[in-house]
Design a protein around this motif. Structure first.
Motif, PDB file in Angstrom:
ATOM      1  N   LYS A  18       0.841  -1.201   0.000  1.00 22.16           N
ATOM      2  CA  LYS A  18       0.000   0.000   0.000  1.00 22.16           C
ATOM      3  C   LYS A  18       0.875   1.250   0.000  1.00 22.16           C
ATOM      4  O   LYS A  18       0.600   2.221  -0.708  1.00 22.16           O
ATOM      5  CB  LYS A  18      -0.912   0.016   1.230  1.00 22.16           C
ATOM      6  CG  LYS A  18      -2.039  -0.988   1.212  1.00 22.16           C
ATOM      7  CD  LYS A  18      -2.861  -0.867   2.486  1.00 22.16           C
ATOM      8  CE  LYS A  18      -3.947  -1.927   2.556  1.00 22.16           C
ATOM      9  NZ  LYS A  18      -4.709  -1.833   3.835  1.00 22.16           N
ATOM     10  N   TRP A  19       1.924   1.211   0.810  1.00 22.54           N
ATOM     11  CA  TRP A  19       2.841   2.358   0.886  1.00 22.54           C
ATOM     12  C   TRP A  19       3.448   2.644  -0.488  1.00 22.54           C
ATOM     13  O   TRP A  19       3.533   3.797  -0.906  1.00 22.54           O
ATOM     14  CB  TRP A  19       3.941   2.070   1.904  1.00 22.54           C
ATOM     15  CG  TRP A  19       4.932   3.186   2.083  1.00 22.54           C
ATOM     16  CD1 TRP A  19       5.957   3.521   1.231  1.00 22.54           C
ATOM     17  CD2 TRP A  19       4.981   4.124   3.157  1.00 22.54           C
ATOM     18  NE1 TRP A  19       6.647   4.597   1.720  1.00 22.54           N
ATOM     19  CE2 TRP A  19       6.071   4.990   2.892  1.00 22.54           C
ATOM     20  CE3 TRP A  19       4.227   4.309   4.314  1.00 22.54           C
ATOM     21  CZ2 TRP A  19       6.419   6.024   3.764  1.00 22.54           C
ATOM     22  CZ3 TRP A  19       4.577   5.337   5.173  1.00 22.54           C
ATOM     23  CH2 TRP A  19       5.655   6.182   4.893  1.00 22.54           C
ATOM     24  N   ASP A  20       3.874   1.595  -1.173  1.00 22.37           N
ATOM     25  CA  ASP A  20       4.484   1.775  -2.497  1.00 22.37           C
ATOM     26  C   ASP A  20       3.502   2.411  -3.479  1.00 22.37           C
ATOM     27  O   ASP A  20       3.878   3.266  -4.289  1.00 22.37           O
ATOM     28  CB  ASP A  20       4.973   0.434  -3.036  1.00 22.37           C
ATOM     29  CG  ASP A  20       6.157  -0.119  -2.254  1.00 22.37           C
ATOM     30  OD1 ASP A  20       6.830   0.668  -1.561  1.00 22.37           O
ATOM     31  OD2 ASP A  20       6.403  -1.341  -2.334  1.00 22.37           O
ATOM     32  N   ASP A  21       2.238   1.996  -3.409  1.00 20.49           N
ATOM     33  CA  ASP A  21       1.218   2.591  -4.281  1.00 20.49           C
ATOM     34  C   ASP A  21       1.013   4.069  -3.948  1.00 20.49           C
ATOM     35  O   ASP A  21       0.894   4.920  -4.847  1.00 20.49           O
ATOM     36  CB  ASP A  21      -0.112   1.843  -4.131  1.00 20.49           C
ATOM     37  CG  ASP A  21      -0.059   0.436  -4.711  1.00 20.49           C
ATOM     38  OD1 ASP A  21       0.835   0.170  -5.538  1.00 20.49           O
ATOM     39  OD2 ASP A  21      -0.905  -0.398  -4.329  1.00 20.49           O
ATOM     40  N   LYS A  83      -4.823  12.245   5.691  1.00 22.00           N
ATOM     41  CA  LYS A  83      -6.263  12.422   5.837  1.00 22.00           C
ATOM     42  C   LYS A  83      -6.987  11.476   4.905  1.00 22.00           C
ATOM     43  O   LYS A  83      -6.950  11.626   3.696  1.00 22.00           O
ATOM     44  CB  LYS A  83      -6.671  13.866   5.530  1.00 22.00           C
ATOM     45  CG  LYS A  83      -8.151  14.142   5.801  1.00 22.00           C
ATOM     46  CD  LYS A  83      -8.482  15.606   5.556  1.00 22.00           C
ATOM     47  CE  LYS A  83      -9.957  15.894   5.846  1.00 22.00           C
ATOM     48  NZ  LYS A  83     -10.303  17.299   5.584  1.00 22.00           N
ATOM     49  N   LYS A  84      -7.658  10.502   5.480  1.00 22.08           N
ATOM     50  CA  LYS A  84      -8.331   9.497   4.668  1.00 22.08           C
ATOM     51  C   LYS A  84      -9.610  10.070   4.046  1.00 22.08           C
ATOM     52  O   LYS A  84     -10.470  10.593   4.736  1.00 22.08           O
ATOM     53  CB  LYS A  84      -8.694   8.282   5.512  1.00 22.08           C
ATOM     54  CG  LYS A  84      -9.406   7.183   4.722  1.00 22.08           C
ATOM     55  CD  LYS A  84      -9.904   6.089   5.619  1.00 22.08           C
ATOM     56  CE  LYS A  84      -8.789   5.278   6.183  1.00 22.08           C
ATOM     57  NZ  LYS A  84      -9.275   4.131   6.965  1.00 22.08           N
ATOM     58  N   ARG A  91      -0.546   7.676   6.743  1.00 23.38           N
ATOM     59  CA  ARG A  91      -0.760   7.572   8.187  1.00 23.38           C
ATOM     60  C   ARG A  91      -1.426   6.246   8.544  1.00 23.38           C
ATOM     61  O   ARG A  91      -1.095   5.633   9.569  1.00 23.38           O
ATOM     62  CB  ARG A  91      -1.620   8.748   8.670  1.00 23.38           C
ATOM     63  CG  ARG A  91      -1.825   8.786  10.180  1.00 23.38           C
ATOM     64  CD  ARG A  91      -2.484  10.093  10.596  1.00 23.38           C
ATOM     65  NE  ARG A  91      -2.708  10.137  12.029  1.00 23.38           N
ATOM     66  CZ  ARG A  91      -3.812   9.715  12.622  1.00 23.38           C
ATOM     67  NH1 ARG A  91      -4.796   9.216  11.893  1.00 23.38           N
ATOM     68  NH2 ARG A  91      -3.950   9.791  13.931  1.00 23.38           N
ATOM     69  N   ASP A  92      -2.347   5.784   7.717  1.00 21.21           N
ATOM     70  CA  ASP A  92      -2.989   4.486   7.950  1.00 21.21           C
ATOM     71  C   ASP A  92      -1.959   3.361   7.974  1.00 21.21           C
ATOM     72  O   ASP A  92      -2.023   2.453   8.805  1.00 21.21           O
ATOM     73  CB  ASP A  92      -4.008   4.188   6.845  1.00 21.21           C
ATOM     74  CG  ASP A  92      -5.315   4.937   7.050  1.00 21.21           C
ATOM     75  OD1 ASP A  92      -5.613   5.298   8.197  1.00 21.21           O
ATOM     76  OD2 ASP A  92      -6.025   5.166   6.064  1.00 21.21           O
ATOM     77  N   GLU A 147       9.749   8.098   7.987  1.00 21.47           N
ATOM     78  CA  GLU A 147       9.558   8.551   6.608  1.00 21.47           C
ATOM     79  C   GLU A 147       8.235   9.297   6.455  1.00 21.47           C
ATOM     80  O   GLU A 147       8.137  10.263   5.685  1.00 21.47           O
ATOM     81  CB  GLU A 147       9.601   7.356   5.657  1.00 21.47           C
ATOM     82  CG  GLU A 147       9.566   7.729   4.182  1.00 21.47           C
ATOM     83  CD  GLU A 147      10.755   8.562   3.742  1.00 21.47           C
ATOM     84  OE1 GLU A 147      10.605   9.343   2.775  1.00 21.47           O
ATOM     85  OE2 GLU A 147      11.834   8.443   4.361  1.00 21.47           O
ATOM     86  N   TYR A 148       7.236   8.871   7.196  1.00 23.26           N
ATOM     87  CA  TYR A 148       5.943   9.564   7.187  1.00 23.26           C
ATOM     88  C   TYR A 148       6.105  11.010   7.669  1.00 23.26           C
ATOM     89  O   TYR A 148       5.547  11.945   7.074  1.00 23.26           O
ATOM     90  CB  TYR A 148       4.957   8.811   8.081  1.00 23.26           C
ATOM     91  CG  TYR A 148       3.760   9.617   8.516  1.00 23.26           C
ATOM     92  CD1 TYR A 148       2.741   9.922   7.619  1.00 23.26           C
ATOM     93  CD2 TYR A 148       3.648  10.067   9.827  1.00 23.26           C
ATOM     94  CE1 TYR A 148       1.645  10.671   8.020  1.00 23.26           C
ATOM     95  CE2 TYR A 148       2.555  10.810  10.232  1.00 23.26           C
ATOM     96  CZ  TYR A 148       1.558  11.107   9.331  1.00 23.26           C
ATOM     97  OH  TYR A 148       0.477  11.851   9.729  1.00 23.26           O
TER      98      TYR A 148
END
Length: 211
Positions: A18-21, A83-84, A91-92, A147-148
């Motif tokens: 998910k992070w890579d996307d 922010k979702k 962040r998720d 990294e976030y």
């Protein structure tokens, strides 16, 4: 017990995907925003409009259109960070990794037949030990969290550059975003490898305790 850990490590792998996307999406947004910011000084110079200067409000209209587009892109970048809105954000991913590393440690401590040190460190051939993988989850959370925080700062810095464009600063921010300095190192790659290798092994015949 081991199957429970396998589920957690598989979840960690999914979170990294998910992070890579999200990273690909963020880079695309950044490049679009950078293109607009780089054009702002040209757009604001009335000499570049030549005969179009005779059209009342042409320069202001073009500038406003570009600024509106930039604001939309910057908002999308901020939403991707923390922010979702109908989809995942960085962040998720960090929060999920935090929960996984916490649950991983608690699972070893709180099982009905608690694993001893020898079981945690048991190794068969090239397979990673369970303690290796638990430590890997902790490490992954730490570096993705760092990294976030960096990405949050980069997006804020990009917003500030819109007011005072500088091609050198834009290039530096872009390089930091692409490089992900907190993630691309040997320790992180090792942690990823441990988790990915562990998900393909069933260790029920190695650890003799109740699930």
């Amino acid at each position: 017990m081991i199957k429970k850990y396998q589920q957690k490590f598989k979840k960690a792998k999914d979170e990294m995907s998910k992070w890579d996307d999200l990273q690909s999406r963020l880079i695309s947004h950044f490049r679009n925003a950078s293109s607009i910011i780089s054009r702002l000084q040209i757009i604001q110079n009335t000499k570049n409009y030549a005969s179009l200067n005779s059209v009342g409000g042409m320069g202001a209209a073009v500038l406003q259109k570009q600024m509106d587009s930039l604001q939309t892109i910057l908002l999308s970048m901020k939403n991707t960070i923390f922010k979702k809105i109908f989809r995942e954000d960085f962040r998720d991913v960090v929060l999920s990794l935090e929960k996984l590393q916490h649950d991983g440690k608690q699972l070893a401590k709180g099982s009905s037949n608690q694993m001893n040190k020898k079981q945690l460190q048991h190794r068969i051939g090239v397979k990673p030990t369970l303690i290796n993988c638990i430590d890997g989850l902790v490490l992954l959370h730490e570096i993705y969290h760092d990294e976030y925080l960096l990405k949050s700062s980069l997006v804020s810095a990009l917003s500030a550059l819109a007011l005072k464009p500088n091609s050198g600063d834009l290039g530096a921010l872009h390089q930091l975003l692409v490089d992900q300095p907190n993630i691309l190192n040997e320790e992180v790659n090792l942690a990823k490898e441990l988790l990915l290798r562990f998900t393909v092994f069933l260790w029920n015949d190695v650890f003799m305790f109740e699930v």
